[in-house]
Design a protein around this motif. Structure first.
Motif, PDB file in Angstrom:
ATOM      1  N   ARG A 194       0.823  -1.204   0.000  1.00  0.00           N
ATOM      2  CA  ARG A 194       0.000   0.000   0.000  1.00  0.00           C
ATOM      3  C   ARG A 194       0.861   1.259   0.000  1.00  0.00           C
ATOM      4  NH1 ARG A 194      -2.559  -0.485   4.692  1.00  0.00           N
ATOM      5  NH2 ARG A 194      -1.590   1.296   5.744  1.00  0.00           N
ATOM      6  N   VAL A 195       1.897   1.275   0.844  1.00  0.00           N
ATOM      7  CA  VAL A 195       2.751   2.460   0.942  1.00  0.00           C
ATOM      8  C   VAL A 195       3.502   2.709  -0.367  1.00  0.00           C
ATOM      9  CG1 VAL A 195       4.715   3.486   2.162  1.00  0.00           C
ATOM     10  CG2 VAL A 195       2.976   2.234   3.436  1.00  0.00           C
ATOM     11  N   ALA A 196       3.778   1.658  -1.118  1.00  0.00           N
ATOM     12  CA  ALA A 196       4.481   1.822  -2.394  1.00  0.00           C
ATOM     13  C   ALA A 196       3.693   2.671  -3.382  1.00  0.00           C
ATOM     14  CB  ALA A 196       4.781   0.452  -2.998  1.00  0.00           C
ATOM     15  N   LYS A 197       2.387   2.772  -3.189  1.00  0.00           N
ATOM     16  CA  LYS A 197       1.557   3.588  -4.077  1.00  0.00           C
ATOM     17  C   LYS A 197       1.829   5.081  -3.909  1.00  0.00           C
ATOM     18  CE  LYS A 197      -2.221   0.216  -4.082  1.00  0.00           C
ATOM     19  NZ  LYS A 197      -2.035  -0.202  -5.476  1.00  0.00           N
ATOM     20  N   SER A 198       2.614   5.444  -2.892  1.00  0.00           N
ATOM     21  CA  SER A 198       2.937   6.844  -2.635  1.00  0.00           C
ATOM     22  C   SER A 198       3.913   7.420  -3.651  1.00  0.00           C
ATOM     23  CB  SER A 198       3.532   6.999  -1.242  1.00  0.00           C
ATOM     24  OG  SER A 198       4.802   6.343  -1.163  1.00  0.00           O
ATOM     25  N   ASN A 199       4.615   6.549  -4.409  1.00  0.00           N
ATOM     26  CA  ASN A 199       5.646   6.970  -5.364  1.00  0.00           C
ATOM     27  C   ASN A 199       6.875   7.570  -4.683  1.00  0.00           C
ATOM     28  OD1 ASN A 199       4.323   6.337  -7.926  1.00  0.00           O
ATOM     29  ND2 ASN A 199       2.855   7.933  -7.347  1.00  0.00           N
ATOM     30  N   PHE A 200       7.094   7.219  -3.430  1.00  0.00           N
ATOM     31  CA  PHE A 200       8.300   7.646  -2.722  1.00  0.00           C
ATOM     32  C   PHE A 200       9.392   6.592  -2.880  1.00  0.00           C
ATOM     33  CE2 PHE A 200       5.719  10.892  -1.032  1.00  0.00           C
ATOM     34  CZ  PHE A 200       6.526  11.825  -0.389  1.00  0.00           C
ATOM     35  N   PRO A 201      10.655   6.963  -2.668  1.00  0.00           N
ATOM     36  CA  PRO A 201      11.747   5.992  -2.761  1.00  0.00           C
ATOM     37  C   PRO A 201      11.560   4.835  -1.783  1.00  0.00           C
ATOM     38  CG  PRO A 201      12.611   8.231  -2.727  1.00  0.00           C
ATOM     39  CD  PRO A 201      11.146   8.334  -2.430  1.00  0.00           C
ATOM     40  N   ALA A 202      12.145   3.696  -2.110  1.00  0.00           N
ATOM     41  CA  ALA A 202      11.974   2.482  -1.314  1.00  0.00           C
ATOM     42  C   ALA A 202      12.437   2.679   0.128  1.00  0.00           C
ATOM     43  CB  ALA A 202      12.726   1.325  -1.962  1.00  0.00           C
ATOM     44  N   PHE A 203      13.520   3.424   0.332  1.00  0.00           N
ATOM     45  CA  PHE A 203      14.019   3.611   1.693  1.00  0.00           C
ATOM     46  C   PHE A 203      13.035   4.405   2.534  1.00  0.00           C
ATOM     47  CE2 PHE A 203      16.590   5.877   4.913  1.00  0.00           C
ATOM     48  CZ  PHE A 203      17.057   4.774   5.607  1.00  0.00           C
ATOM     49  N   PHE A 221      10.296   2.173   3.481  1.00  0.00           N
ATOM     50  CA  PHE A 221      10.758   1.257   4.526  1.00  0.00           C
ATOM     51  C   PHE A 221      10.650   1.901   5.909  1.00  0.00           C
ATOM     52  CE2 PHE A 221      14.338  -0.113   7.215  1.00  0.00           C
ATOM     53  CZ  PHE A 221      14.000  -1.454   7.382  1.00  0.00           C
ATOM     54  N   LEU A 222      10.904   3.210   5.992  1.00  0.00           N
ATOM     55  CA  LEU A 222      10.856   3.915   7.274  1.00  0.00           C
ATOM     56  C   LEU A 222       9.435   4.228   7.735  1.00  0.00           C
ATOM     57  CD1 LEU A 222      13.707   6.559   6.750  1.00  0.00           C
ATOM     58  CD2 LEU A 222      13.817   4.498   8.169  1.00  0.00           C
ATOM     59  N   SER A 223       8.473   4.126   6.856  1.00  0.00           N
ATOM     60  CA  SER A 223       7.126   4.631   7.139  1.00  0.00           C
ATOM     61  C   SER A 223       6.459   4.065   8.394  1.00  0.00           C
ATOM     62  CB  SER A 223       6.221   4.431   5.918  1.00  0.00           C
ATOM     63  OG  SER A 223       6.097   3.063   5.592  1.00  0.00           O
ATOM     64  N   PRO A 224       6.679   2.804   8.800  1.00  0.00           N
ATOM     65  CA  PRO A 224       6.032   2.343  10.042  1.00  0.00           C
ATOM     66  C   PRO A 224       6.386   3.189  11.260  1.00  0.00           C
ATOM     67  CG  PRO A 224       6.829   0.457   8.798  1.00  0.00           C
ATOM     68  CD  PRO A 224       7.371   1.687   8.115  1.00  0.00           C
TER      69      PRO A 224
END
Length: 373
Positions: free
Chosen positions: A326-335, A338-341
């Motif tokens: 779900r977070v990947a839909k933000s179009n932000f870099p993978a790192f 990864f930090l989003s939690p």
């Protein structure tokens, strides 16, 4: 998007009726294809880079001052915003008309510039944007190709610091899910959205919608403008456009907190429910492995390896995959994803804070001004 009833002109004070009844613009000047409008209030740290990337798009076949013009609206800045903008040749720096009650500062600034604009197209773009070479002409061609009166881009977001890197992907993935670009661009659906960081509008569409006078009191004037545009069938196209521009929405964590406190409850009508789901995310991402560890620590010697502990681990991995998908839909870099939690507790607090300010206090604040929510 939900919509309040539109104010009837006859119910407005005479001075306000006269203000809105004035022509939104002078006659379009032949050969002026585009007017770029940059509203700016205390933007000394970013307005120079924005204007530079715009001015650099002037070329022989698309000359600033001949085929297009650039208006910077100094909205009561108390820093060096005006001086920085004035240093660029060919740029017109102007003051907005007096800010009247019932208007937001940005809507007033955009409306003031639109009344002076001479272009066939109007581009409203924020002072915190960085434009890629040629994005102005390409945007006009894209709008004409798809026969739309409104074209809006969601820029690539530039972030810095732990909390921006962790929080912004969470919010932008929710935006992508709430306002899917393919649905926003579908004229058969009512869902509407736009990003005021890049909002290209044809002169005809601007007048049909009623210009920024039609959204004068809306804190999210861009979303409301898109809703009215779809309602009046002028055609809207919305997409993520890292190829066209980038933007640094917030310079500091405190500015980010203030900004999202202003916006979240207006963007997501169900923000308390959304906060509850994010609480569940914390339990699933943190609680499940903790329960599995407790189970293994106390019972692993007495039971077969296929136990509730292993089942909990499998469920945790499944939820981890779902969360990051779900977070990947933000179009932000993978790192950053990864930090989003780490930012889930902060997002929950901001959702509640935004709900409280807009639904209970019914006031929001931004850049030293307070508006009714």
């Amino acid at each position: 998007m939900p919509s309040s009833d539109e104010t009837q002109p006859e119910l407005l004070p005479e001075s306000e009726r006269a203000r809105i009844a004035e022509p939104a613009h002078p006659a379009v000047v032949e050969g002026i294809e585009l007017t770029v409008i940059v509203p700016a209030r205390n933007e000394e740290d970013c307005v120079g880079a924005c204007i530079r990337t715009l001015v650099e798009q002037s070329e022989e076949i698309f000359m600033l001052g001949r085929e297009w013009e650039l208006l910077v609206v100094d909205d009561g800045s108390t820093d060096d915003t005006r001086k920085i903008a004035s240093d660029f040749p060919g740029v017109t720096v102007m003051d907005p008309v007096k800010l009247e009650k019932g208007w937001t500062g940005k809507a007033n600034a955009c409306w003031s510039a639109a009344r002076r604009a001479r272009g066939r197209w109007l581009l409203f773009t924020d002072a915190d944007t960085i434009h890629e070479p040629g994005d102005l002409r390409r945007a006009i061609h894209e709008a004409e190709k798809y026969s739309v009166g409104v074209l809006s881009y969601s820029p690539r977001q530039l972030v810095s610091g732990l909390w921006q890197r962790a929080l912004m992907p969470l919010i932008f993935c929710e935006l992508a899910l709430a306002y899917p670009p393919e649905k926003v661009s579908n004229p058969e659906l009512r869902i509407a959205a736009a990003n005021g960081q890049f909002l290209l509008v044809s002169r005809e569409a601007y007048d049909t919608v009623g210009g920024h006078a039609a959204v004068k009191g809306d804190v999210l004037e861009d979303v409301r403008f898109a809703y009215l545009a779809k309602r009046r069938k002028v055609g809207v196209r919305f997409r993520y456009a890292a190829d066209a521009l980038s933007a640094r929405m917030y310079r500091t964590t405190s500015a980010m907190i203030e900004g999202w406190t202003k916006n979240l409850a207006l963007l997501f009508g169900n923000c308390l429910i959304l906060a509850a789901w994010r609480v569940l995310d914390i339990f699933l991402l943190v609680g499940l492995p903790l329960l599995a560890w407790i189970y293994w620590s106390y019972w692993i010697q007495q039971v077969p390896w296929v136990t509730a502990g292993w089942l909990l681990a499998v469920v945790w991995l499944r939820n981890l995959w779902r969360f990051y998908g779900r977070v990947a839909k933000s179009n932000f870099p993978a790192f950053d994803c990864f930090l989003s939690p780490l930012a889930l507790p902060l997002l929950i607090v901001l959702l509640y804070r935004s709900w409280f300010q807009t639904k209970v206090l019914r006031r929001v604040s931004w850049k030293g001004r307070s508006y009714p929510a």
